[in-house]
Enzyme design. Structure first.
Site, PDB file in Angstrom:
ATOM      1  N   GLY A   1       1.001  -1.167  -0.320  1.00  0.00           N
ATOM      2  CA  GLY A   1       0.016  -0.038   0.017  1.00  0.00           C
ATOM      3  C   GLY A   1       0.836   1.171  -0.032  1.00  0.00           C
ATOM      4  O   GLY A   1       2.027   1.126   0.231  1.00  0.00           O
TER       5      GLY A   1
ATOM      6  N   GLU B   1       4.218 -11.163  -5.979  1.00  0.00           N
ATOM      7  CA  GLU B   1       3.272 -11.290  -7.105  1.00  0.00           C
ATOM      8  C   GLU B   1       3.675 -10.687  -8.257  1.00  0.00           C
ATOM      9  O   GLU B   1       2.900 -11.291  -9.288  1.00  0.00           O
ATOM     10  CB  GLU B   1       1.852 -10.859  -6.392  1.00  0.00           C
ATOM     11  CG  GLU B   1       2.155  -9.122  -6.455  1.00  0.00           C
ATOM     12  CD  GLU B   1       2.594  -8.663  -5.099  1.00  0.00           C
ATOM     13  OE1 GLU B   1       3.438  -9.309  -4.559  1.00  0.00           O
ATOM     14  OE2 GLU B   1       2.285  -7.302  -4.712  1.00  0.00           O
TER      15      GLU B   1
ATOM     16  N   GLY C   1     -18.206  -9.451 -27.651  1.00  0.00           N
ATOM     17  CA  GLY C   1     -16.774  -9.464 -27.153  1.00  0.00           C
ATOM     18  C   GLY C   1     -16.513 -10.594 -26.095  1.00  0.00           C
ATOM     19  O   GLY C   1     -17.832 -11.081 -25.736  1.00  0.00           O
ATOM     20  N   VAL C   2     -15.611 -10.834 -25.606  1.00  0.00           N
ATOM     21  CA  VAL C   2     -15.423 -12.191 -24.821  1.00  0.00           C
ATOM     22  C   VAL C   2     -16.185 -11.919 -23.546  1.00  0.00           C
ATOM     23  O   VAL C   2     -16.707 -12.682 -22.926  1.00  0.00           O
ATOM     24  CB  VAL C   2     -13.977 -12.466 -24.610  1.00  0.00           C
ATOM     25  CG1 VAL C   2     -13.445 -13.418 -23.659  1.00  0.00           C
ATOM     26  CG2 VAL C   2     -12.830 -12.340 -25.852  1.00  0.00           C
ATOM     27  N   ASP C   3     -16.018 -10.673 -23.121  1.00  0.00           N
ATOM     28  CA  ASP C   3     -16.304 -10.504 -21.591  1.00  0.00           C
ATOM     29  C   ASP C   3     -17.785 -10.413 -21.415  1.00  0.00           C
ATOM     30  O   ASP C   3     -18.291 -11.168 -20.537  1.00  0.00           O
ATOM     31  CB  ASP C   3     -15.742  -9.121 -21.112  1.00  0.00           C
ATOM     32  CG  ASP C   3     -14.244  -9.041 -21.187  1.00  0.00           C
ATOM     33  OD1 ASP C   3     -13.741  -9.967 -21.354  1.00  0.00           O
ATOM     34  OD2 ASP C   3     -13.780  -7.826 -21.213  1.00  0.00           O
TER      35      ASP C   3
ATOM     36  N   CYS D   1       5.342  -6.110   1.878  1.00  0.00           N
ATOM     37  CA  CYS D   1       5.564  -4.620   1.783  1.00  0.00           C
ATOM     38  C   CYS D   1       4.868  -3.925   3.019  1.00  0.00           C
ATOM     39  O   CYS D   1       5.097  -4.087   4.008  1.00  0.00           O
ATOM     40  CB  CYS D   1       5.369  -4.233   0.346  1.00  0.00           C
ATOM     41  SG  CYS D   1       5.980  -2.697  -0.242  1.00  0.00           S
TER      42      CYS D   1
END
Ligand code: XMP
Length: 516
Positions: free
Chosen positions: A58, A174, A228-230, A85
């Site tokens: 953050g 990550e 579209g895909v989404d 972090c």
């Protein structure tokens, strides 16, 4: 349903730009993970009985007044905690250690060596390249903690209290720039939290279906299907959950690629058996766009008319309570709704601007997912490859690829050239992988050529193909010359009115991916 989630990980969001990436990495490892606001209620954060918690990074400093804090119940749970972090600094601060501003800030690559054996670094090489991004550092770890790894800049690159199972890492496991970061997260999941690998696309679908049913109850849902895909995956998922309670509206604005409108209608009406209203608004859009050549004016005209047409159809339907959208995580990344603690706050509306009287509640089942996860869900739902692997296509469609005036004949020319380019790329295996976005652009200029014995004076097609991960920056794709030669020859031979084909070799920046 919750069985699927037992053993999952709750990620607490303290405002890092990478928070969702943590959850995504965990899901990639086959473990369910969800992000929660750092100050969410215990009931909410614990609703799936997580096996452990991860505290994200953050932008704040833990010692400053009003900085996001660590809720006591997390520590009292007896479950493993990993702070990343800011999360590590928070653990340190809360448990009696000392965090201070580092004399030397650390942004970028670093090498760490493990100072002590611990399950976090089990089976990993002694030296690891990692990605750091912090201005504060640990001056003294809390009682009970030991240094687990050190870097040149800090004796506390990782710390841990092995008996209480509290761990902290100063770097970001990550991100891709920490090549073994995923192995470190895997150690936290499987060695420390004892999670089992059970998060799969099928599990996500089962879980989402149950959630959608619970949210929607007996009500009705409306979906704006773009092809579209989404929106396709969101539609198929919601349809699996509530069947006939879902109605989709597909507006054909005439700016789609060759055969696209027919494909969408066939797949969703016939194959998916969805209740689909297909509106042919081609003439309406072409009339409204007549004489409009400025790119932003094209976008505004199309956006406004789309809302008008969609709203008019929606008003004809009775008892709609929810509007479903295929919003995915990158769409909300810059939104205030995305994170409570994030610093940059920009507004982002996926499909905003519906009139106030259409006061729908939003249903966004893909909100936490990344594009590649959405594609996996689409495949699992049985959607055809042509839809699941469709390249991103802008809302205004060919309107911003047909430079200058939008006439039906010019759009048809562009569609034909674009289809030739796409089919050659597909044959060469470069459509699904190898180019992130590839398309033809029609220029509003004419050039002289010679065809047979005659002089020609016709329009120009530009081929554009880029490679990119995030669409923020992009490079032009190094397509094989032979492929370009074939595409060029086919376009000038097969598409009347085109006598010249060029290839765009501009990266982004300074160019953009689209031409308008
Ligand atoms: P640029 O041209 O800005 O494009 O490099 C980056 C990505 O955004 C897409 N794009 C749009 N998508 N409405 C959309 O839905 C738009 O007006 C629009 N303009 C650009 C573009 O296709 C690329 O993927």
């Amino acid at each position: 349903m919750d069985k699927l989630k037992c053993g999952g990980i709750a990620v607490l969001d303290y405002g890092s730009q990478y928070t969702q990436l943590i959850a995504r990495r965990i899901r990639e490892l086959g473990v369910y993970s969800e992000v929660y606001a750092y100050d969410g209620s215990a009931a909410r954060i614990n609703r799936h009985d997580p096996a452990g918690y991860i505290l994200s990074g953050g932008p704040e400093s833990v010692y400053q007044a009003g900085a996001p804090c660590l809720q006591r119940f997390l520590l009292d749970s007896g479950k493993p905690v990993l702070g990343i972090c800011y999360g590590m600094q928070l653990l340190t601060h809360a448990l009696g250690g000392l965090v201070d501003s580092a004399a030397q800030k650390e942004y970028g690559p670093a090498t760490i060596t493990h100072a002590q054996r611990s399950p976090l670094f089990d089976n990993l090489p002694g030296e690891l390249d990692v990605w750091m991004s912090h201005g504060d550092r640990i001056e003294a770890p809390p009682p009970g903690f030991a240094a687990l790894a050190e870097s040149e800049n800090s004796p506390y690159a990782a710390i841990g209290d092995l008996s209480r199972q509290y761990y902290g890492v100063q770097f970001h496991p990550e991100v891709n720039h920490s090549p073994q970061g995923k192995d470190i997260l895997a150690n936290f999941l499987f060695e420390i939290c004892r999670c089992r690998e059970q998060w799969t696309p099928a599990a996500f679908i089962d879980d989402s279906v149950a959630r959608i049913r619970k949210t929607v109850g007996d009500e009705h849902v409306l979906l704006a299907l773009s092809g579209g895909v989404d929106s396709a995956v969101a539609g198929a998922l919601i349809h699996r959950a509530i069947g006939e309670q879902l109605t989709a509206i597909f507006v054909d604005h005439g700016m789609l690629r060759l055969g696209e409108a027919d494909d969408v209608i066939r797949v969703f009406r016939q194959e998916q058996e969805m209740s689909l209203i297909a509106v042919n608004a081609v003439e309406l859009f072409l009339d409204a766009l007549s004489g409009v050549t400025e790119p932003e004016a094209k976008r505004k005209t199309i956006g406004k008319l789309f809302i008008d047409v969609f709203s008019a159809e929606a008003r004809k339907l009775q008892d709609i309570r929810f509007l479903a959208q295929g919003t995915i995580y990158p769409d909300v990344i810059e939104s205030a709704a995305g994170s409570k603690a994030a610093k940059t706050i920009k507004s982002h509306h996926n499909v905003g601007g519906l009139p106030a009287d259409l006061n729908f509640e939003l249903l966004e089942p893909l909100r936490d997912l990344f594009k590649d996860e959405v594609r996996k869900i689409g495949e699992e739902l049985g959607l055809p490859e042509a839809i699941v692997w469709r390249q991103p296509f802008p809302g205004p469609g060919l309107a911003i690829r047909c430079l200058g005036e939008l006439h039906w004949e010019r759009l048809e020319k562009l569609r034909a050239a674009d289809a030739i380019f796409a089919s050659e790329l597909a044959d060469a295996g470069l459509l699904r992988r190898g180019t992130a976005q590839s398309f033809a652009v029609l220029l509003p200029v004419k050039s002289v050529g010679v065809m047979g014995d005659n002089r020609s004076y016709e329009e120009v097609i530009v081929l554009r193909a880029v490679t990119t991960d995030d669409f923020m920056t992009a490079d032009w794709a190094r397509l094989p010359y032979d492929l370009l030669a074939r595409v060029s020859a086919r376009i000038v031979n097969e598409v009347a009115g085109i006598n010249r084909v060029t290839y765009d070799i501009t990266s982004k920046p300074p160019g953009t991916i689209e031409w308008e």
